[in-house]
Design a protein around this motif. Structure first.
Motif, PDB file in Angstrom:
ATOM      1  N   ASN A 125     -14.423  37.587  22.924  1.00 49.43           N
ATOM      2  CA  ASN A 125     -15.337  38.710  23.064  1.00 49.43           C
ATOM      3  C   ASN A 125     -14.629  39.836  23.791  1.00 49.43           C
ATOM      4  N   VAL A 126     -14.746  41.039  23.255  1.00 51.24           N
ATOM      5  CA  VAL A 126     -14.091  42.201  23.839  1.00 51.24           C
ATOM      6  C   VAL A 126     -15.166  43.209  24.207  1.00 51.24           C
ATOM      7  N   GLY A 127     -15.092  43.711  25.415  1.00 48.18           N
ATOM      8  CA  GLY A 127     -16.053  44.717  25.871  1.00 48.18           C
ATOM      9  C   GLY A 127     -15.324  45.984  26.266  1.00 48.18           C
ATOM     10  N   MET A 128     -16.082  47.048  26.460  1.00 48.70           N
ATOM     11  CA  MET A 128     -15.436  48.303  26.839  1.00 48.70           C
ATOM     12  C   MET A 128     -16.427  49.209  27.551  1.00 48.70           C
ATOM     13  N   ASP A 129     -15.891  50.092  28.345  1.00 45.55           N
ATOM     14  CA  ASP A 129     -16.644  51.186  28.946  1.00 45.55           C
ATOM     15  C   ASP A 129     -16.029  52.454  28.381  1.00 45.55           C
ATOM     16  N   VAL A 130     -16.845  53.311  27.811  1.00 45.61           N
ATOM     17  CA  VAL A 130     -16.341  54.524  27.163  1.00 45.61           C
ATOM     18  C   VAL A 130     -16.797  55.741  27.954  1.00 45.61           C
ATOM     19  N   GLU A 131     -15.838  56.594  28.244  1.00 45.66           N
ATOM     20  CA  GLU A 131     -16.136  57.852  28.908  1.00 45.66           C
ATOM     21  C   GLU A 131     -15.653  58.984  28.023  1.00 45.66           C
ATOM     22  N   PRO A 132     -16.430  59.944  27.685  1.00 49.96           N
ATOM     23  CA  PRO A 132     -17.857  60.077  27.953  1.00 49.96           C
ATOM     24  C   PRO A 132     -18.666  59.134  27.059  1.00 49.96           C
ATOM     25  N   ALA A 133     -19.831  58.793  27.515  1.00 48.68           N
ATOM     26  CA  ALA A 133     -20.671  57.793  26.847  1.00 48.68           C
ATOM     27  C   ALA A 133     -21.016  58.181  25.412  1.00 48.68           C
ATOM     28  N   ASN A 134     -21.048  59.457  25.088  1.00 50.31           N
ATOM     29  CA  ASN A 134     -21.403  59.874  23.724  1.00 50.31           C
ATOM     30  C   ASN A 134     -20.255  59.670  22.740  1.00 50.31           C
ATOM     31  N   SER A 135     -19.129  59.108  23.185  1.00 50.26           N
ATOM     32  CA  SER A 135     -17.982  58.857  22.313  1.00 50.26           C
ATOM     33  C   SER A 135     -17.969  57.447  21.741  1.00 50.26           C
ATOM     34  N   VAL A 136     -18.969  56.644  22.033  1.00 48.37           N
ATOM     35  CA  VAL A 136     -18.988  55.244  21.605  1.00 48.37           C
ATOM     36  C   VAL A 136     -18.848  55.125  20.093  1.00 48.37           C
ATOM     37  N   SER A 137     -19.596  55.908  19.330  1.00 48.44           N
ATOM     38  CA  SER A 137     -19.535  55.789  17.868  1.00 48.44           C
ATOM     39  C   SER A 137     -18.147  56.153  17.339  1.00 48.44           C
ATOM     40  N   ARG A 138     -17.501  57.129  17.952  1.00 42.48           N
ATOM     41  CA  ARG A 138     -16.158  57.520  17.542  1.00 42.48           C
ATOM     42  C   ARG A 138     -15.146  56.396  17.838  1.00 42.48           C
TER      43      ARG A 138
END
Length: 115
Positions: A81-94
Motif C-alpha cells: 500500500n502506498v500513500g501520499m500527501d500532496v501539496e497543494p491539496a487541489n493537485s491530487v487528481s493531477r
C-alpha cells in the motif's frame, strides 16, 4: 556479497534429505549470538572471487534505513500500500493521472507480473 551475508544470518542450504514422505533441509548459519546484533556485520568476512577473505566493511558502504516490518498478502500475492500527501491539496487528481499514465506503466515494464 549479499548472498554471503544472507546465508550467514538466515542460513545456507547445505543438504536436503528425504525421510519417508518428508523432506528435511539442513541449513548452515552463524551462531545465534553472532546473529543477534547488526554490529556483528563489522566482523563479518566476505570471500572474494579470488578466494581471499576480507572484512565486509572494507568492500561495502552500509546505510541504515527503515524496512518493511511485515509482508501483506491478498489472494496469496504480495500487496504494497502506498500513500501520499500532496501539496497543494487541489493537485491530487493531477498526481493520480501522472501515476496512472507514467509511473505505473514503467513499473509494469520494469517488473513484469506487477498489477
Amino acid at each position: 556479497m549479499g548472498r554471503q551475508v544472507r546465508d550467514g544470518f538466515f542460513g545456507a542450504l547445505a543438504m536436503r534429505q528425504l525421510r519417508g514422505m518428508n523432506e528435511i533441509e539442513v541449513r548452515v548459519k552463524l551462531p545465534l549470538e553472532e546473529r543477534k546484533d547488526i554490529k556483528n556485520l563489522e566482523d563479518f568476512l566476505i570471500r572474494t572471487s579470488d578466494g581471499i577473505e576480507v572484512p565486509l566493511m572494507d568492500v561495502v558502504e552500509v546505510e541504515q534505513r527503515e524496512a518493511f516490518t511485515s509482508i501483506n498478502r491478498r489472494d496469496g500475492r504480495r500487496v504494497v500500500n502506498v500513500g501520499m500527501d500532496v501539496e497543494p491539496a487541489n493537485s491530487v487528481s493531477r498526481v493520480l493521472a501522472s501515476m496512472q499514465e507514467e509511473v505505473l506503466p514503467q513499473l509494469r515494464s520494469d517488473f513484469p507480473g506487477t498489477t
